[in-house]
Motif scaffolding. Sequence first.
Motif, PDB file in Angstrom:
ATOM      1  N   ALA A 316       0.830  -1.208   0.000  1.00 27.17           N
ATOM      2  CA  ALA A 316       0.000   0.000   0.000  1.00 27.17           C
ATOM      3  C   ALA A 316       0.861   1.253   0.000  1.00 27.17           C
ATOM      4  CB  ALA A 316      -0.925  -0.008   1.224  1.00 27.17           C
ATOM      5  N   THR A 319       1.886   1.996  -3.432  1.00 24.15           N
ATOM      6  CA  THR A 319       0.764   2.605  -4.156  1.00 24.15           C
ATOM      7  C   THR A 319       0.687   4.102  -3.881  1.00 24.15           C
ATOM      8  OG1 THR A 319      -0.473   0.523  -3.987  1.00 24.15           O
ATOM      9  CG2 THR A 319      -1.728   2.499  -4.533  1.00 24.15           C
ATOM     10  N   ALA A 320       0.858   4.474  -2.615  1.00 20.00           N
ATOM     11  CA  ALA A 320       0.855   5.900  -2.268  1.00 20.00           C
ATOM     12  C   ALA A 320       2.016   6.625  -2.935  1.00 20.00           C
ATOM     13  CB  ALA A 320       0.928   6.064  -0.741  1.00 20.00           C
ATOM     14  N   LEU A 378      -0.959   2.853   3.278  1.00 22.54           N
ATOM     15  CA  LEU A 378      -1.385   3.936   2.391  1.00 22.54           C
ATOM     16  C   LEU A 378      -1.312   5.281   3.113  1.00 22.54           C
ATOM     17  CD1 LEU A 378      -2.577   4.353  -0.484  1.00 22.54           C
ATOM     18  CD2 LEU A 378      -4.834   4.336   0.587  1.00 22.54           C
TER      19      LEU A 378
END
Length: 492
Positions: A316, A319-320, A378
């Motif tokens: 995550a 992804t950020a 995230l």
Amino acid sequence: IKRAKLRGGYYKPKSESNLVREYSCLRPQTVDPLPFWTRIDNMTKYLHLQKYVVWVTLFIQTMAFSMNAPLFPPLAQRLHISDTWIGFIFGVYSLSYFVVSTMLGDSLHRFGHKRALISGITAVMCSNFAFGALEWVDDATTFIAVSSVLRFIQGIGASLQMIAGYALMTITYPDEAQKYLAIAESMTGLGLVFGPIYGVIVGDVAGFSGAFFIISAVLILILPMLWVTIPSYVHRPSDAHEAPVSLAEEGAEATQKHMTMLKMLSFPRTLLTYLSLTLAIASLSIPKILLAIHLNEDMPVLGSEAGYLFAMPPLAYLTASFIIGTWNKSTDKRYFMTVGLILSALSFFLAGPAYIAEHYQLPDSSVLLIVGVGLIGLALGFITIPAGLEFIASGQEGFKSESSIINNLSSALYNNAIGCGNVVGDFFAGAMGASFGYRLSCTVTALIFMTTLTIYVTLNSRVVCSMLSNGKQHSEKAERELSSPLIDEHGP
């Protein structure tokens, strides 16, 4: 222009070759010429590789210290060393990381980015090579003492590399700093993911010592790459508007007098960023220390899949990194950090999950926990990645300057907050776990994030409103001046 260059002056580069020419004129050529390996032709040839070398360096050095996780505890337990001492040895790394970042921030412009990177990679290389020799240590006391010293040296090396590498990215590539810092954070995250994997796979094939010797050999190969691609003195073109001298010379000493980490930390905007980043890093200690115990005791079904669950936050986080790296670079970084604080509060409410979830009959608690753990990574990305640029923006606003010293101080504050968060987090996570348990500890952490979010938004809203008010006044004044006649009865 020639005379200005000999004095260490600057002109705005129009191309990469001009940027190299600027670097090559940072010191008076007639008094102390640069050595042959930093000549203009060599630097022009390799300068475009600089960012790639820094990214690879961050990736390898992160692997070098994260590979200890699967390899070190079994070796220590063979000598009947308690988990308390193992935790202490791992914690020494964060302590040295915090101490070095505190000391280096005010002197990085004198020490030099190239020297810091090479010294850092050398320290990590030597400590890992020595770690491989611990396999032949049979005395528990000697093992604890030597491994603690080696982890301390690892923290020193990692701190030197991270501070110099991040500062180098923001100084050399100011227009692409957001994207390149996001990539740097991605490489660091990948290092944390692949380090333990490397330790398990190579450790099974080559043994404990072989795994450490191999990574040390890879680090040796990085040294000449750093030597060739990193200039001895790094400055940004905007320093020309500050003073026509090099930061490595007397002008920097005069500028540095009022630019220190402590002074920069006294700015409210900088302090809010520092506290938010420290809290985000410290909160990671709760799942790191308490989650595995909670899964084994209360959720045995998920406990068997704990490895996959712990892999979710790094994924995550990547992804950020991608989202922020591709986002419009003109966006105020405080928006990202606000979103990160909101996601952090939500993630810890779900990761518990909070007891209030049972009251409202939300889905199964295991589902909430999985979603919450994923959101932690995230949320961390939305706080840590913009924080580096937010430090720079707050420093430039506070000092009313764009000197590259601010980039050095910002990188040091950034890494100092990470070190502080790791040290404080490990202590408080253990205390909260003993007092409240895992679920209630997550709820308390979520409430702390909500309180921080309220303070952060409130104080930044006042600043923004003040800026908008001042901007409106300036705009009205400009409109009145434009609407006034150019010629009146008294003449033009």
